[in-house]
Design an enzyme around this catalytic site. Structure first.
Site, PDB file in Angstrom:
ATOM      1  N   THR A 180      13.126  60.348  37.058  1.00  0.00           N
ATOM      2  CA  THR A 180      13.000  59.963  35.651  1.00  0.00           C
ATOM      3  C   THR A 180      11.591  60.327  35.170  1.00  0.00           C
ATOM      4  O   THR A 180      10.721  60.564  36.013  1.00  0.00           O
ATOM      5  CB  THR A 180      13.195  58.421  35.601  1.00  0.00           C
ATOM      6  OG1 THR A 180      14.577  58.160  35.548  1.00  0.00           O
ATOM      7  CG2 THR A 180      12.516  57.737  34.470  1.00  0.00           C
ATOM      8  N   ARG A 207      26.474  52.418  31.273  1.00  0.00           N
ATOM      9  CA  ARG A 207      25.378  51.649  31.896  1.00  0.00           C
ATOM     10  C   ARG A 207      24.057  51.971  31.191  1.00  0.00           C
ATOM     11  O   ARG A 207      23.752  53.127  30.925  1.00  0.00           O
ATOM     12  CB  ARG A 207      25.293  52.016  33.383  1.00  0.00           C
ATOM     13  CG  ARG A 207      24.140  51.357  34.145  1.00  0.00           C
ATOM     14  CD  ARG A 207      22.932  52.254  34.241  1.00  0.00           C
ATOM     15  NE  ARG A 207      21.907  51.716  35.131  1.00  0.00           N
ATOM     16  CZ  ARG A 207      20.691  52.219  35.250  1.00  0.00           C
ATOM     17  NH1 ARG A 207      20.341  53.275  34.536  1.00  0.00           N
ATOM     18  NH2 ARG A 207      19.811  51.684  36.062  1.00  0.00           N
ATOM     19  N   VAL A 208      23.285  50.964  30.892  1.00  0.00           N
ATOM     20  CA  VAL A 208      21.965  51.164  30.278  1.00  0.00           C
ATOM     21  C   VAL A 208      20.912  50.622  31.233  1.00  0.00           C
ATOM     22  O   VAL A 208      21.049  49.507  31.750  1.00  0.00           O
ATOM     23  CB  VAL A 208      21.879  50.438  28.912  1.00  0.00           C
ATOM     24  CG1 VAL A 208      20.477  50.525  28.338  1.00  0.00           C
ATOM     25  CG2 VAL A 208      22.887  51.043  27.933  1.00  0.00           C
ATOM     26  N   THR A 230       9.320  53.269  36.599  1.00  0.00           N
ATOM     27  CA  THR A 230      10.444  54.054  37.091  1.00  0.00           C
ATOM     28  C   THR A 230      10.960  53.378  38.357  1.00  0.00           C
ATOM     29  O   THR A 230      10.200  52.722  39.053  1.00  0.00           O
ATOM     30  CB  THR A 230      10.028  55.520  37.362  1.00  0.00           C
ATOM     31  OG1 THR A 230      11.034  56.148  38.179  1.00  0.00           O
ATOM     32  CG2 THR A 230       8.702  55.633  38.107  1.00  0.00           C
TER      33      THR A 230
HETATM   34  N1  ASP Z   1      14.644  53.545  35.839  1.00  0.00           N
HETATM   35  C1  ASP Z   1      15.684  54.531  35.685  1.00  0.00           C
HETATM   36  C2  ASP Z   1      17.001  53.831  35.438  1.00  0.00           C
HETATM   37  O1  ASP Z   1      17.284  52.884  36.135  1.00  0.00           O
HETATM   38  C3  ASP Z   1      15.840  55.418  36.877  1.00  0.00           C
HETATM   39  C4  ASP Z   1      14.566  55.990  37.443  1.00  0.00           C
HETATM   40  O2  ASP Z   1      13.476  55.546  37.131  1.00  0.00           O
HETATM   41  O3  ASP Z   1      14.667  56.937  38.216  1.00  0.00           O
HETATM   42  O4  ASP Z   1      17.750  54.263  34.601  1.00  0.00           O
END
Ligand code: ASP
Length: 332
Positions: A180, A207-208, A230
């Site tokens: 991300t 999904r959020v 993240t």
């Molecule tokens: N935080 C992000 C999510 O859960 C995923 C990520 O950070 O890789 O959508």
């Protein structure tokens, strides 16, 4: 005590930007050179745009990361269980101007739609088909559809899951996060932060995660600092590590200690392999911390040379220069 890896403090000055390309299981991933180039270009785009304003510069940084195609956001987004792109993004400034978009499929750059929400709508979050229709009406560039890389990864993961039996889906999904993007910017004493993602691979449609939600995926406070997170979004929504880290800065805790403490608390609450964050204070000092295997970061500032590196759990960091000499290799 569970392991927390910290990098910093980086004395960047003002203006300054720090970006990340996602905390996760980066070991064994080929093409780390490309990933470092992607985060470097995000930081560069943000710094080059500070003359256009705080929000604009932040959006340009994140849009460059979304366009890279090698990170899990925008063009490079991972796919839902049923093989579609569904993205989340959000941002806020220290004047509490904030906007987020969730589960959108239309825009190439969800961060541009989130910026519109922040500037123009009397709401903080909009989601789904109505948000997509707004993006189309605004004339935002359309998403090109799943990248080849994302489709290949999706097919492989679906096959793996089929071999392991359907009931393993819920367990497997929470291992499939990473890459991300996020950014924190300081310009003329003003702070802003953002996040953008394709979410978690094989996620349930609709999904959020944390990335569109101010106070979850990102947070800033005037005269104090800003943070972008993240990791596993469900844990970030519940634990609000960015708010905690910025609160520590407000109490006078140095940036690298605040980053470490926020990740340590999160690890205590949710276990390892759940979080990475970048933190920038109002004086232009930055740090990154994580409890995952790896996280690429890049930073630039008025007082420092551009830097890009992969933060590894073992504490071993490969510098910018090394991965330039040997792009495509896995420094792990
Ligand atoms: N935080 C992000 C999510 O859960 C995923 C990520 O950070 O890789 O959508």
């Amino acid at each position: 005590m569970a392991e927390v890896t910290v990098h910093g403090p980086l004395r960047l000055g003002d203006p300054a930007i720090i970006v990340h390309g996602g905390a996760g299981g980066w070991r064994g991933v080929s093409g780390t050179g490309e990933v470092l180039e992607a985060v470097r270009s995000g930081a560069r785009a943000g710094m080059a745009s500070t003359g256009r304003g705080l929000l604009e510069a932040l959006v340009e940084a994140v849009a460059a990361l979304e366009d890279s195609g090698v990170l899990n956001a925008g063009v490079g987004s991972v796919l839902t269980y049923d093989g579609r792109v569904e993205m989340d993004a959000g941002l806020m400034t220290d004047s509490m101007e904030a906007g987020g978009v969730a589960a959108v499929t239309y825009p190439r750059n969800p961060i541009r739609l989130a910026a519109y929400v922040a500037r123009e709508l009397p709401h903080v979050l909009i989601a789904g088909p109505a948000a997509d229709r707004l993006a189309e009406r605004l004339g935002l560039e359309k998403h090109p559809g799943p990248s080849r890389r994302a489709l290949e990864r999706w097919r492989m993961l679906r096959e793996e899951l089929a071999r392991g039996g359907g009931s393993s889906w819920a367990r497997a999904v929470h291992r499939l996060y990473g890459d991300t993007v996020g950014a924190v910017l300081l310009s003329r004493g003003r702070l802003a932060a953002a996040a953008s993602t394709g979410g978690i691979a094989l996620k349930h449609p609709g999904r959020v995660g944390d990335s569109p939600v101010p106070g979850a995926g990102f947070y800033v406070e005037k005269g104090v600092g800003g943070c972008a997170a993240t990791g596993i979004g469900e844990t970030i929504i519940l634990g609000r590590p960015c708010v905690y880290a910025v609160e520590l800065l407000a109490q006078g805790v140095p940036v690298e200690e605040a980053a470490r403490a926020a990740v340590a608390r999160h690890t205590r609450l949710f276990g390892p392999d759940t979080l990475g964050l970048i933190l920038l204070d109002h004086s232009g000092a930055a740090a990154a911390a994580m409890n995952t295997q790896g996280m690429p970061i890049a930073a630039e500032g008025e007082r420092s040379e551009p830097l890009a590196l992969m933060l590894w759990r073992s504490g071993g960091e490969r510098k910018d220069k090394e991965s330039r000499r040997d792009p495509g290799s896995d420094p792990g």
